[in-house]
Design a protein around this motif. Sequence first.
Motif, mmCIF file in Angstrom:
data_model
loop_
_atom_site.group_PDB
_atom_site.id
_atom_site.type_symbol
_atom_site.label_atom_id
_atom_site.label_comp_id
_atom_site.label_asym_id
_atom_site.label_seq_id
_atom_site.Cartn_x
_atom_site.Cartn_y
_atom_site.Cartn_z
ATOM 1 N N ALA A 73 0.822 -1.213 0.000
ATOM 2 C CA ALA A 73 0.000 0.000 0.000
ATOM 3 C C ALA A 73 0.851 1.256 0.000
ATOM 4 O O ALA A 73 0.452 2.304 -0.529
ATOM 5 C CB ALA A 73 -0.938 0.000 1.206
ATOM 6 N N PHE A 89 -5.681 2.844 -6.295
ATOM 7 C CA PHE A 89 -6.011 1.639 -5.553
ATOM 8 C C PHE A 89 -5.649 0.383 -6.348
ATOM 9 O O PHE A 89 -5.210 -0.625 -5.773
ATOM 10 C CB PHE A 89 -7.500 1.608 -5.210
ATOM 11 C CG PHE A 89 -7.922 0.382 -4.458
ATOM 12 C CD1 PHE A 89 -7.719 0.279 -3.096
ATOM 13 C CD2 PHE A 89 -8.488 -0.701 -5.128
ATOM 14 C CE1 PHE A 89 -8.082 -0.862 -2.407
ATOM 15 C CE2 PHE A 89 -8.853 -1.850 -4.444
ATOM 16 C CZ PHE A 89 -8.655 -1.937 -3.080
ATOM 17 N N LEU A 109 -15.984 -2.051 -7.767
ATOM 18 C CA LEU A 109 -15.200 -1.263 -6.819
ATOM 19 C C LEU A 109 -15.902 0.059 -6.566
ATOM 20 O O LEU A 109 -16.197 0.814 -7.487
ATOM 21 C CB LEU A 109 -13.787 -1.004 -7.372
ATOM 22 C CG LEU A 109 -12.851 -0.188 -6.474
ATOM 23 C CD1 LEU A 109 -12.603 -0.918 -5.159
ATOM 24 C CD2 LEU A 109 -11.522 0.068 -7.178
ATOM 25 N N MET A 111 -15.492 3.139 -3.559
ATOM 26 C CA MET A 111 -14.762 3.504 -2.355
ATOM 27 C C MET A 111 -14.796 5.010 -2.139
ATOM 28 O O MET A 111 -14.798 5.805 -3.083
ATOM 29 C CB MET A 111 -13.317 3.012 -2.442
ATOM 30 C CG MET A 111 -12.526 3.512 -3.620
ATOM 31 S SD MET A 111 -10.937 2.674 -3.840
ATOM 32 C CE MET A 111 -10.172 2.937 -2.251
ATOM 33 N N PHE A 118 -16.460 1.343 1.487
ATOM 34 C CA PHE A 118 -15.713 0.477 0.582
ATOM 35 C C PHE A 118 -16.547 -0.739 0.217
ATOM 36 O O PHE A 118 -17.101 -1.429 1.084
ATOM 37 C CB PHE A 118 -14.393 -0.002 1.198
ATOM 38 C CG PHE A 118 -13.598 -0.865 0.243
ATOM 39 C CD1 PHE A 118 -12.748 -0.278 -0.680
ATOM 40 C CD2 PHE A 118 -13.741 -2.252 0.244
ATOM 41 C CE1 PHE A 118 -12.034 -1.059 -1.584
ATOM 42 C CE2 PHE A 118 -13.041 -3.033 -0.657
ATOM 43 C CZ PHE A 118 -12.181 -2.442 -1.567
ATOM 44 N N GLY A 120 -15.907 -3.928 -2.654
ATOM 45 C CA GLY A 120 -15.011 -4.444 -3.677
ATOM 46 C C GLY A 120 -15.219 -5.916 -3.936
ATOM 47 O O GLY A 120 -15.434 -6.684 -2.995
ATOM 48 N N SER A 153 -6.841 -7.743 2.464
ATOM 49 C CA SER A 153 -7.342 -7.019 3.633
ATOM 50 C C SER A 153 -6.328 -5.990 4.120
ATOM 51 O O SER A 153 -6.689 -4.865 4.455
ATOM 52 C CB SER A 153 -7.664 -8.009 4.760
ATOM 53 O OG SER A 153 -8.685 -8.902 4.380
ATOM 54 N N TYR A 155 -3.829 -4.527 2.388
ATOM 55 C CA TYR A 155 -3.672 -3.448 1.411
ATOM 56 C C TYR A 155 -4.832 -2.467 1.497
ATOM 57 O O TYR A 155 -4.651 -1.249 1.578
ATOM 58 C CB TYR A 155 -3.586 -4.043 0.004
ATOM 59 C CG TYR A 155 -3.466 -2.995 -1.075
ATOM 60 C CD1 TYR A 155 -2.225 -2.449 -1.405
ATOM 61 C CD2 TYR A 155 -4.582 -2.531 -1.750
ATOM 62 C CE1 TYR A 155 -2.110 -1.476 -2.378
ATOM 63 C CE2 TYR A 155 -4.484 -1.557 -2.726
ATOM 64 C CZ TYR A 155 -3.236 -1.033 -3.042
ATOM 65 O OH TYR A 155 -3.134 -0.055 -4.009
ATOM 66 N N THR A 156 -6.061 -3.001 1.507
ATOM 67 C CA THR A 156 -7.243 -2.130 1.504
ATOM 68 C C THR A 156 -7.400 -1.405 2.835
ATOM 69 O O THR A 156 -7.801 -0.238 2.868
ATOM 70 C CB THR A 156 -8.498 -2.961 1.191
ATOM 71 O OG1 THR A 156 -8.262 -3.768 0.032
ATOM 72 C CG2 THR A 156 -9.692 -2.061 0.939
ATOM 73 N N SER A 157 -7.086 -2.074 3.939
ATOM 74 C CA SER A 157 -7.185 -1.434 5.249
ATOM 75 C C SER A 157 -6.240 -0.242 5.341
ATOM 76 O O SER A 157 -6.598 0.811 5.896
ATOM 77 C CB SER A 157 -6.877 -2.441 6.356
ATOM 78 O OG SER A 157 -7.803 -3.506 6.359
#
Length: 560
Positions: A73, A89, A109, A111, A118, A120, A153, A155-157
């Motif tokens: 990230a 992203f 997606l 966000m 979010f 996805g 999880s 990366y997105t968090s």
Amino acid sequence: MEPHLNYPPDADLRKLLRFEPDSGAIWLGERRMVLLHTAALSALRRDLITSVGTDHARRLLTRMGYASGLHDAGFANKTRGDCSLEDMFLVGPQLHMLEGAARVTPLHLKMDAAAGLFEGEFRWDDSWEAHAHRLAYGVVDEPACWILLGYASGYTSAFMGKLILFKEIRCGACGDEHCHIVGKPIDEWPDGAAYGQYFEDDSLLDKMDALSQQVQALKTTLEPTTSGGMLVGNSPAFQQAHNLMQRAAQTQVTVLLTGETGVGKERFARALHAHSDRAAGPFVAVNCAALPAELIEAELFGVEKGAYTGAHAARAGRFERAEGGTLFLDEVGDLPLAAQAKLLRVLQEGEIERLGAEATRKVNVRMVTATNVDLEEAVAQGRFRRDLLYRLNVYPIRIPPLRERSADIEPLARHLLARFMAVHNKRLSGLGERALQALMRHDWPGNVRELENLVERGVILAAQGGTVELEHLFPNQPQERQDSVDPQGRLARVLPAQESELCERIVGSGLPLEQLEAQVLALAVERSGGNLSGAARLLGLTRPQLAYRLKRQQLDEETP
């Protein structure tokens, strides 16, 4: 697939993945990577499941993927900070593919980081983890892409600033043709609490880390510290010197510390003082090389009033100031011969005589001396008294240079990082992997003192909250040869910006290659004043190679 979810070109990401054949390292941005066989990872999964059970194995592997996603990230904003939020992203799924996890197809997606929204959905084809699990256990009832889910999880968090949970609603390990994952904030999943255990701070990894810290803390209470953390190191060379220092500390023996400039002789002297029964007394340090020869006796032994012009009052010397404690004489090999004679008397009789005084004074001082020169050679040259050398050299301790204790470089660097972060009020996440690799490769002519200077510079130059990177420590270090990956998966040379620009200009000039070579050869010969060996060095050639090229060029010009 929704049209707006097409991937942007990934050339910017492929440039992040760099191969350094000369160093044997692979880099993704500033973080070191390693290629692993999927068979080895599969064996690790099986061993974990067998040894700690499915639940703990899943937790460990999920957190492993989660940490990897957090790291990736960090590249998104750096690489596509000027792009749309979606393109930024999509760095994550593209990197996931580039790293060989699976073929990722974005299906949906939505966000909004500010609102915490979010949604996805992604499709995974050829997931290595699903394939590995199915080979080991056959078709199973529960999804098994634990590392990959942890990555998504993590990366997105990091992107959203809150825990986003991805779940597999289809998995190749369960017999499905492909994997299908859905992600949303963990509190929006009805069973989110059950999955939260895989991201809780009291996971097995954290329990093991906490236990390790408790053991280390217990060892610290049982073992004496090295003078408040002044001495750091576990290498055999360092430990030998440290053990000698500890043995001498509780005695009154005169210690001679030897070693190159910058190895930390004064730190050893302070540690010796701190471990001795004189620790409550003063520690007085004198750099003999920094004092003018005509003043050094007055500084060491003191002055009586009227001893010389300008001596309007009596003044105690360093020996008297160190009464009951330790006097450290650094660079003792630079003492004038007259001062050496008086120093010998102190060692023999335990008394000093101030300049201009008629009586001697008893002193109770532990003496520690240090030198970076060969005193035996100085004796042979008549610059140092042999009888004094015998008195000083009763208990010699050689402090190894930093190049002989490479195992201590990383812990020393981290120790110094913490110290300078406090000094300069900086909050940093640590040392980058390329920076650590450069520290390990450096030959350290300035020893620990040079390391101190580099780490302090790195702390000052690094951005608040960031990492101390290679360019902060060695801003002028030349780049090593690097190869990246082209769209067909082949290695392609990555040139530094200046080289790339030069190549563009050369290609755009339209000059024939033979003419370009002739101009380069002529310029090298001119720059070296006609010296072919010097010209060859400029071009990275041997002299015979350069002579052959010049001869060939001459023959081409003579051929009609």
